[in-house]
Design a protein around this motif. Structure first.
Motif, PDB file in Angstrom:
ATOM      1  N   UNK A   1       0.859  -1.112  -0.209  1.00  0.00           N
ATOM      2  CA  UNK A   1       0.030   0.145   0.442  1.00  0.00           C
ATOM      3  C   UNK A   1       0.809   1.210  -0.106  1.00  0.00           C
ATOM      4  N   UNK A   2       1.960   1.089   0.690  1.00  0.00           N
ATOM      5  CA  UNK A   2       2.739   2.016   0.530  1.00  0.00           C
ATOM      6  C   UNK A   2       3.239   2.586  -0.816  1.00  0.00           C
ATOM      7  N   UNK A   3       4.254   0.974  -1.490  1.00  0.00           N
ATOM      8  CA  UNK A   3       4.003   1.100  -2.565  1.00  0.00           C
ATOM      9  C   UNK A   3       3.259   2.307  -3.219  1.00  0.00           C
ATOM     10  N   UNK A   4       2.377   1.714  -4.151  1.00  0.00           N
ATOM     11  CA  UNK A   4       1.296   2.230  -4.233  1.00  0.00           C
ATOM     12  C   UNK A   4       1.155   3.794  -4.148  1.00  0.00           C
ATOM     13  N   UNK A   5       1.744   4.539  -3.120  1.00  0.00           N
ATOM     14  CA  UNK A   5       1.183   5.642  -2.731  1.00  0.00           C
ATOM     15  C   UNK A   5       2.053   5.729  -3.764  1.00  0.00           C
ATOM     16  N   UNK A   6       3.560   6.086  -3.160  1.00  0.00           N
ATOM     17  CA  UNK A   6       4.731   6.259  -3.778  1.00  0.00           C
ATOM     18  C   UNK A   6       5.109   6.173  -5.172  1.00  0.00           C
ATOM     19  N   UNK A   7       4.106   4.614  -5.992  1.00  0.00           N
ATOM     20  CA  UNK A   7       3.918   4.922  -7.052  1.00  0.00           C
ATOM     21  C   UNK A   7       2.705   6.179  -7.933  1.00  0.00           C
ATOM     22  N   UNK A   8       1.910   6.475  -6.894  1.00  0.00           N
ATOM     23  CA  UNK A   8       1.277   7.938  -7.140  1.00  0.00           C
ATOM     24  C   UNK A   8       2.086   8.960  -8.187  1.00  0.00           C
ATOM     25  N   UNK A   9       2.736   9.316  -6.748  1.00  0.00           N
ATOM     26  CA  UNK A   9       3.855  10.722  -6.287  1.00  0.00           C
ATOM     27  C   UNK A   9       4.350  10.630  -6.926  1.00  0.00           C
ATOM     28  N   UNK A  10       5.198   9.745  -7.839  1.00  0.00           N
ATOM     29  CA  UNK A  10       6.240   9.874  -8.339  1.00  0.00           C
ATOM     30  C   UNK A  10       5.725   9.337  -9.572  1.00  0.00           C
ATOM     31  N   UNK A  11       4.803   9.308 -10.526  1.00  0.00           N
ATOM     32  CA  UNK A  11       4.536   8.899 -12.038  1.00  0.00           C
ATOM     33  C   UNK A  11       4.578   9.575 -12.742  1.00  0.00           C
TER      34      UNK A  11
END
Lengths: 484, 442, 442, 484
Positions: B162-172
């Motif tokens: 779940x953390x990873x998904x948020x990170x990916x969204x922020x970095x996309x």
């Protein structure tokens, strides 16, 4: 007066809380985890008895101004009354003790509440889809901008610019920058509206969208939305509404019907959830059909009266929150909307606008009113006249503290010199507003009669003017580092 | 129910003062075609009593299970004084301390909170909180990218998904390369890391204990990243630091955690609170508010928001982050929690979790067909391999009022279950858990 | 868990200052043969967490039924602000305002409470509370006896039997004759009263609405007692005064009520709060504390305990009563309740109770075999006659989670049931009640 | 500062709380109840919006001294820390929402708690039976005296006199008087003990019993209990213990083993339940076998693991409470005892006694100590020396308010001139006690150096010295009556 740090109360051997005995066979830490993974020096946390911990934090609490004490007219912050019933309801064990990984069939009430809150917010804002995930307004902005970015990406183009009026919240440009946009500032007219000429001049094929706060931070309704929409449509740019001031629009305007494609909502402003000394807030983002497929995952869907978390959203921008957003805030906002209901919400706005206009009517002569356009829920005065007589907006703010009320937001928006941004909210009584007016009038007299009293203010607060420059110069932000 | 103060009589008087005949005059400037002409299609308002009944009914549609699930949200005991104090309107109805003279309560708590987290983590500096761990990690990576001016981010498969998904969204949207380091034996694959880390690596994120509950070999990771001057972003469990080596000792550059465990209820996942600490060298680029000590004109000690030139209301688009409202009230709770438990209590609570988790793990792995996913050290959470589908097990436990854990199906590990044990789980509950598992397997 | 502050190290230092070697020295004067030598046969101490679990288990052994019972304890809605404010330690951890300068909060609330009750009842003066209605009525009678110097007390059979028992206990040792006025058609037997009241009658107690829920003919009673200069002690339901004629209008000399209904939980019968008001002429003999307005040395308005020469810490055995600690916190709750509901709210809540009670009564009396005990006016509570045993009915309702009412078996009325309906009972609950009753009778 | 009465905030048409709509067919009041029974003029209760009601009472709260603020050494009141967990537990819906007329089988948890609390209190006090009914200490006294009366009545005799030492609580003689007893006062010796000669002289066949507070209000343990018992036995009189100071005896003395026949216990003192600004308290009464049959009805009994309310007690004195006593207070006291447990309770006493002696050791030179006998949990100083220098105990008390601590009980007990009765309780830390000592020393210096400051004190309180005589003279105890 007693004013210690919790660390200064610490004494070896004192206990603030007793943990239960271990009811399973006890092994030494090092028998369960190899020594190299273990901490060898315990954190030097305070050792304070429960009684003293309670007194310490109770004492600290009394040093705060708060809504339940007196007037708190911080412009743009909507410091309205926080209904106590909402605290009781958010504390129900059936909400408070739910683990976020519980299977959907055991959290139907929570999912239904979230679903229905979404439906209510859609109805109030006039949008067709929503995410409750963002944890605050600024994260809502980020989410909205990512949606706008995605919109253009799906059309196969790279848009790099976001237009932001000079009256915008500081978070607007910051959020846009974090999304990798360049910011172009659009000027305001003398009426506090978007300067259409400037807008047109700055709108080109690089523009992804415009972020508007409506009513603006001047408390002025942007009347040219159709015209702005037309300009944006020319380059297929989108319109983002910063909904921090939605409080002013209930029953009057539904943003989704006025040209906006996406907006965020501050539950802790318009929907009365408490501000908690700086959070938690909650910043749901509502969108129209252009953007709905890109909303963060999961969304809550309803199927035959059952509610589910839907993760399978192939075009979603991703997630912006570890779980589903600030659920306990949803409970409060949901209760608020249900309690006020269909006709109560428009009354909120009516009272908020009348309160603001009532204050303005009595203060516009005393101070300068640079933007005399009709006022919605808040307005901005300038203390330029007072500054010339020797007292800046800051001095007036500090002196107000002595009168027991919180000052307005000062020096914001930046387009007004010596700005004092006043938002009374609907909660305040006529009498409280009158006290505020009288206090300002009194301070204005003091400027002539006793300037030093104003310049040296505050006098009756727990501490007096604090040295902010000194705080940066002799940086002390960690008790332990400082002590070393 | 209404929450405005003025009566219609008051309104009449006020409109007179304003100089208008009616409310409509005040909003006459809003063009007709922008006006909402209908009525909201929402129910009529309710009295407080009716609302209470309605919400109680909704709450009753939820069945709080006894949680053996963790995965970022933990059922630790909340001392009564935390609720008692944090429910004071002095804390919950106040806002950002823009006027420090009447906000010393919040400011001093912020300073104490920062200091408590620094001491717990052995980090130099801590901000006044982020939203939750996921976005806090994303912001940590943004900081690392900005600081190092490098482009690669290493995210291990042992990081909470779940953390990873948020990170990916922020970095996309950014020009950044995310390299996933796979897991090997439920810890980060060191060999893969060795081969993939290079001088272009801005940072590596290490969660320890990791998503599966197991301890990573942080020292080995550290050697690799040091060689390439990549920053170490260390995600920890604050309760674990009662006994585990700290991010400071591991020389982390940024330490991030979910602070919910420190006196905050589960609340179905939010509000939570991101803990964000860093080395002093990163301070000027750190996101979020910071309280600092200073003096007033009389020389009295006091606290203010400091280093505000990093923040958006001054820096606008040049701000280090757009975060503004954070999780203030949860930091008050965390500060009270850490003050009440104190030096000894934090060691004890960690030790209780450790012992109870191992008691359960031992009991479970005695059952035929169940084993630990890997024989690695763990703290309060661990992954077991089952002879059956984990989702089915979870459903069967739920019927008995127990949340068995988190299924790892989303990682393609259908027969793996992630189990967390806090100090709140009694031996009776642990034995009951083993019994249920036994009956399912039989 | 421990609630003392000092550690053993502190104790050591303190004993040194005191000049003793150990604690035992400090109590060496207590003779050996008076000392307790063993250890308490009570369980070992618990952590807060364990205590919470224990008490939650005990609480779970109780099943709060939906109450249609009244008889002196009523399930009215408690606005959230009552709990919010009364749970402030400023109120609940303070004590009797012996130092008025730092007790203005409690003192002003006392003054406001007294005034609110005076206005609600139309009585002249009100004290700062008694324990609960039963002992407050007993104290009212003591006052009447002392004031009139007469010996006979008239107690109707329509008075709450529990109140009567407390009164009898308080009067048992005194040279007083208690005459019971029987009920006739579930109201006080006026004819009997006429024949038994005389110039030796100190007072008559009238509960209105009476124990059975029905309204007494207070005017008729009043004429009789006036002729003999007997005092009227009037027991009322504070909620009823939203619409019913007041004790003041009935020219009561003393008005007493159970104040639990005003914002206080049922709490299995206590703490409750006795409301005690009187004519001004009885003020100097009134029991209990009284707050009064005054000024400080600077001329500022303030509040103090006044008329303390009535009280036991000054008058000792000549005090008007021995009451000292009363129900302070419940008067804070009552003051908030009355302030929040206000003029209109008190009328509304009474009207809601009235309408809902009549709706239920109508529904029930349509069922074959059920009738009102008497066709007399009632407010929120009423007695019905059943074709079956009331205790059995109560047991069957209890199985469905409903408290049907109070059986009048203790009065020899096995087939009578006393039913109360507050504004909290929804139409759905009322209809459900009728359904259950129907199914029992079928 | 804002300081209005709630009535002064009232304005026609404002609403503080909305009642639900009536969901049954609405009839007019006069259609359901004959007009002659109806009120025709509504009570003129305040009309104040919720926000303002909250602010009003929150503001008032801040004017109070309280345990969670600072030291509160009111002698004989035992202002110890009130554990917060007890508030949480007393608020459990399974306790709070129980109607007292619920059938016993649906309240087993409540009955068990009451039964077990009784057993715990019996074990702690050394008595064989108990009633939890009395709502406060004074009602406990009344109950105890009624039991004593009953005892003599059952023996067919009329005893008319209760002996009360001159150091007794004011409630003791008042309670005895209400039971119809005459009071004979027994002198104290210079050691603060019962004057045995005086006792013997006053003991005759009219004496029903003696009421002793032990430790006495001087904080002195009565060592002659066996001797007193012997005197009482000669006339078959009973011994009543005022248990207000039981706090001082945990683990050291069980009153039931020392000659007493009956005692009351203040749960809100010894067992830490909060004092609520003057209540509710709770005053259970424990007795030995001589009196157990006379206890108030109902009592809680256990049969095969089930708990019942037993009303069938033919020799009972009756009831002293409408229901079963202050149940919510029982929950708190029960939690307190279970949390401290077997070895924690004796520690409470140990800390309380050490704290008192620590204060005494540092203050006995500064003030006069008329009774130098060993101090238990509290002690009494005299400000006679200070009075001679110009400042009475009252002045010192008022000046202490400026130092942020609550003064001791003053002018009580009556046998000490300029008495200051100090009870620190076990909750207080050494540092807090040191602050108190330093404050008193400072005030003592002020008497010489700046007497007026002391005599004019307090200076920093919300109001300053209040005119108590004026309050009686211009009696205003009802806002509405005063306004008419």
């Amino acid at each position: 007066m007693y004013r210690k740090l919790i660390f200064e109360l610490s004494k070896e051997g004192r206990e603030g809380h007793t943990l239960p005995r271990c009811d399973v066979p006890v092994k030494k830490n090092e028998d369960l985890i190899p020594d190299k993974y273990l901490r060898h020096k315990a954190a030097n946390l305070p050792q304070v008895a429960e009684n003293e911990v309670v007194r310490h934090f109770v004492m600290l609490s009394t040093l705060n101004h708060h809504v339940d004490k007196a007037f708190y007219p911080l412009g743009s912050c909507t410091m309205k009354y926080n209904p106590k019933i909402n605290e009781r309801l958010a504390g129900l064990p059936g909400f408070m003790n739910l683990h976020p990984e519980q299977p959907a069939e055991k959290v139907q009430g929570a999912l239904r509440l979230m679903y229905e809150l979404g439906e209510l917010l859609k109805e109030i804002t006039g949008f067709s889809a929503i995410t409750l995930q963002p944890a605050a307004g600024a994260q809502g902005e980020l989410t909205g901008l990512l949606l706008i970015k995605k919109y253009h990406q799906m059309k196969g183009r790279q848009r790099t610019v976001i237009l932001v009026p000079d009256s915008a919240h500081g978070t607007n440009p910051a959020s846009a920058a974090i999304c990798g946009f360049r910011i172009k500032t659009v000027r305001s007219t003398e009426q506090g509206l978007v300067d259409m000429e400037d807008l047109k001049a700055k709108t080109d094929e690089n523009v992804a969208g415009i972020m508007l706060t409506n009513p603006s931070t001047l408390g002025i309704f942007e009347t040219q939305l159709k015209e702005i929409r037309a300009v944006m449509d020319e380059v297929d740019a989108l319109m983002y509404m910063d909904g921090a001031n939605l409080n002013a629009l209930f029953g009057i305007v539904r943003p989704g019907e006025t040209g906006f494609d996406v907006m965020h909502i501050n539950l802790h402003k318009s929907f009365s959830t408490p501000h908690g000394g700086g959070g938690p807030g909650s910043g749901p983002v509502a969108v129209n059909d252009k953007l709905k497929d890109y909303l963060p995952a999961p969304i809550i869907i309803e199927k035959n009266g059952r509610y589910l978390l839907e993760y399978n959203l192939p075009e979603s921008i991703g997630s912006v929150h570890t779980f589903y957003g600030n659920f306990a805030i949803f409970v409060r906002a949901y209760a608020y909307i249900r309690i006020l209901g269909k006709s109560g919400l428009p009354q909120v706005t009516r009272h908020a606008i009348i309160n603001a206009n009532y204050l303005k009517a009595q203060l516009k002569e005393l101070f300068e009113l640079e933007y005399p356009a009709p006022t919605m829920h808040e307005f901005v005065l300038s203390a330029e006249k007072q500054k010339k007589r020797g007292a800046k907006a800051l001095d007036i703010a500090k002196r107000l503290l002595d009168y027991g009320v919180h000052p307005p937001t000062v020096y914001f928006p930046l387009i007004v010199k010596e700005a004092m941004m006043i938002e009374p909210t609907e909660s305040e009584s006529k009498e409280m507003l009158d006290v505020f007016v009288q206090s300002l009038k009194q301070i204005d007299r003091e400027i002539d009669e006793n300037l030093e009293t104003v310049l040296q203010a505050p006098h009756n607060t727990p501490v007096r003017r604090l040295d902010e420059a000194g705080a940066v110069k002799n940086l002390n932000i960690n008790y332990f580092k400082n002590k070393v | 129910m209404s929450y405005w103060s003025n009566s219609e009589q008051d309104i009449k008087a006020m409109l007179k003062t304003i100089g208008v005949k009616n409310f409509e005059e005040l909003i006459a400037n809003i063009p007709e075609d922008l006006r909402f002409k209908g009525q909201y299609q929402i129910p009529d308002g309710l009295s407080e009593m009716e609302a209470q009944k309605l919400l109680e009914e909704l709450a009753a549609e939820n069945l709080p299970l006894i949680p053996f699930a963790g995965a970022g949200a933990y059922d630790h005991y909340i001392p009564a004084i935390v609720d008692e104090i944090a429910s004071r309107p002095e804390f919950y109805t106040s806002y950002t301390p823009y006027q420090p003279e009447v906000s010393q309560g919040n400011l001093q708590v912020m300073y104490e909170f920062q200091s408590l987290i620094c001491e717990l983590t052995q980090m130099d500096v801590t901000n006044a909180s982020m939203y939750e761990a996921g976005s806090a990690l994303a912001e940590a990576i943004l900081l690392a990218l900005s600081h190092t001016r490098k482009q690669t981010v290493l995210l291990p498969a042992t990081l909470n998904l779940r953390y990873k998904k948020v990170i990916e969204t922020y970095l996309r949207h950014m020009d950044v390369q995310i390299v996933e380091i796979p897991q090997k034996h439920f810890t980060l694959d060191l060999e893969f890391l060795r081969q993939n880390i290079d001088d272009n690596t801005a940072c590596i994120v290490v969660q320890n204990p990791n998503y599966f509950g197991f301890l990573e070999d942080v020292e080995a990771i550290n050697q690799l990243r040091a060689a390439h001057k990549a920053l170490l972003i260390y995600a920890y469990d604050p309760i674990s630091l009662g006994i585990l080596k700290t991010p400071g000792e591991y020389e982390a550059d940024i330490a991030v955690a979910e602070g919910q465990a420190l006196g905050n209820p589960l609340n179905y996942g939010g509000p939570f609170v991101g803990l964000f600490s860093a080395r002093e060298t990163l301070l000027r680029k750190m996101p979020g508010r910071i309280a600092g000590e200073t003096k007033d004109v009389d020389g009295k000690r006091g606290y203010v928001l400091t280093l505000q030139t990093r923040e958006q209301h001054i820096r606008r688009e040049k701000a280090t982050s757009n975060i503004c409202t954070n999780s203030g009230l949860l930091t008050v709770r965390a500060a009270i929690y850490l003050s009440a438990l104190g030096k000894k209590g934090m060691q004890q609570v960690a030790s209780l979790c450790l012992n109870k988790a191992h008691y359960l793990a031992e009991g479970l792995t005695k059952l035929a067909g169940i084993s630990l996913a890997v024989e690695a050290p763990f703290f309060k959470e661990f992954t077991i391999k089952l002879p059956v589908n984990a989702d089915t097990v979870i459903q069967q436990f739920a019927q008995k009022g127990v949340l068995a854990g988190v299924s790892l199906q989303h990682l393609g590990l259908k027969d793996h279950l992630l189990v967390a044990v806090t100090e709140k789980r009694t031996r009776q509950e642990l034995d009951h858990y083993i019994e249920i598992m036994k009956s399912i397997l039989d």
